[in-house]
Design a protein around this motif. Sequence first.
Motif, PDB file in Angstrom:
ATOM      1  N   CYS A   9       0.829  -1.214   0.000  1.00  0.00           N
ATOM      2  CA  CYS A   9       0.000   0.000   0.000  1.00  0.00           C
ATOM      3  C   CYS A   9       0.865   1.267   0.000  1.00  0.00           C
ATOM      4  O   CYS A   9       0.522   2.263  -0.646  1.00  0.00           O
ATOM      5  N   CYS A  61      -7.459  -7.233  -3.066  1.00  0.00           N
ATOM      6  CA  CYS A  61      -6.038  -6.924  -3.203  1.00  0.00           C
ATOM      7  C   CYS A  61      -5.306  -7.425  -1.960  1.00  0.00           C
ATOM      8  O   CYS A  61      -5.754  -7.193  -0.836  1.00  0.00           O
ATOM      9  N   CYS A  83       1.889   2.012  -3.428  1.00  0.00           N
ATOM     10  CA  CYS A  83       0.787   2.612  -4.199  1.00  0.00           C
ATOM     11  C   CYS A  83       0.716   4.113  -3.953  1.00  0.00           C
ATOM     12  O   CYS A  83       0.567   4.903  -4.881  1.00  0.00           O
ATOM     13  N   CYS A 137      -6.371   3.464  -4.987  1.00  0.00           N
ATOM     14  CA  CYS A 137      -6.535   2.110  -4.447  1.00  0.00           C
ATOM     15  C   CYS A 137      -7.606   1.347  -5.229  1.00  0.00           C
ATOM     16  O   CYS A 137      -8.769   1.752  -5.260  1.00  0.00           O
TER      17      CYS A 137
HETATM   18  S1  SF4 Z   1      -4.515  -1.121  -4.412  1.00  0.00           S
HETATM   19 FE1  SF4 Z   1      -3.968  -2.741  -2.938  1.00  0.00          FE
HETATM   20  S2  SF4 Z   1      -1.814  -2.320  -2.474  1.00  0.00           S
HETATM   21 FE2  SF4 Z   1      -2.640  -0.464  -3.388  1.00  0.00          FE
HETATM   22  S3  SF4 Z   1      -3.354   0.812  -1.679  1.00  0.00           S
HETATM   23 FE3  SF4 Z   1      -5.113  -0.408  -2.371  1.00  0.00          FE
HETATM   24  S4  SF4 Z   1      -5.107  -2.232  -1.072  1.00  0.00           S
HETATM   25 FE4  SF4 Z   1      -3.074  -1.291  -0.890  1.00  0.00          FE
END
Ligand code: SF4
Length: 260
Positions: free
Chosen positions: A167, A186, A170, A177
Amino acid sequence: MSPARPRLAVWKFASCDGCQLTLLDIEDHLLDVAGALDIAYFPEATKGEVEGRYQLSLVEGSITTPHDAERIREVREMSETLVTIGACATAGGIQALRNWADVDEYLSIVYAEPRYIDTLSTSTPIEHHVRVDFELRGCPISKHQLIEVIDAFCHQRKPGIPRHSVCVECKLRGTACVMVAQGIPCMGPITQAGCGAICPAYDRGCYGCFGPSQDPNIDSLAAWWKRLEVSDVDLVRALRTFNAYSPEFREASEAYERRA
Ligand code: SF4
Ligand code: SF4
C-alpha cells in the motif's frame, strides 16, 4: 584467510530459476558486482567453477528431496554468509501446496513410474534446515533489492530492505486504491513492498508475491474481502500462492480453511 575479492556462489534448489536470472538482469550493475565479487560458482551463468569456501552464497529454491536436505547443509558449511533469494527459498514457493496434499496421490497421477521418484512430502524454506543470514523475498526478487543486499554485504552493513506493505508503494506512485475505488480484492495491505505496486497500477489486485509484510493484519484484510463477497475458500487460495509456507500466511490459511 579470505581472498582479495570475496567469492560469490549462487545455488539452485527446487525453483524455476527466475530469481537467479534476476542477478543476470541487473544490467549496468553486473559489471560492478563482477568487480566487487569473484563470481566463483554460478552454473546458470558459467561453466567455470572455483571450489569453496565462499564468502557469500545466494540460495534459490526450496527443499523438496532428501538429497537437497543434505546438500543445503554442505552449502551452509562452505558459506560464510548465506542469503536466501525468492519465495521458494524463503517461504516454500508454489510447490509448498504439496504440504496440504497427499504427495503419494500426486505422484501416482503425475508420473508413469512413481517408484523412481525420491521426494519429501513437504516443500520447506531453507531456514527450516540451516541458519540463514538474510532472507530476500519476492517471486521473483527485485533487482534493486538484490543490488542493495550485495552492496550491504560488500560494506558489511545490514541491508535496507523495507518491511512495510505494498500500500505504501501505491501511495508513493500515486495509484488510486483498486480495492477502495473499484472493489477489486487486493493482497497489498498484508504484502511486503518491493515490486513497486505494479499490479494495482494496472488495475489488478496485488497477488502477494513478496510474502507477508511486518505484522500483517490478515483478519482485517479478510473482513474487507468478505465485504467484496470473496469466499473463505478463495481467501485461502490467495494466501497459498507464492508464499504459502511463510508462518503468517500458513497459519492464517489454516485458520480460514477450518472456517470455510
Ligand atoms: S490497491 Fe492494494 S496495495 Fe494499493 S493501496 Fe489499495 S489495497 Fe493497498
Ligand atoms: S521465487 Fe518465483 S521467480 Fe524465484 S525461483 Fe521461485 S518461482 Fe521462480
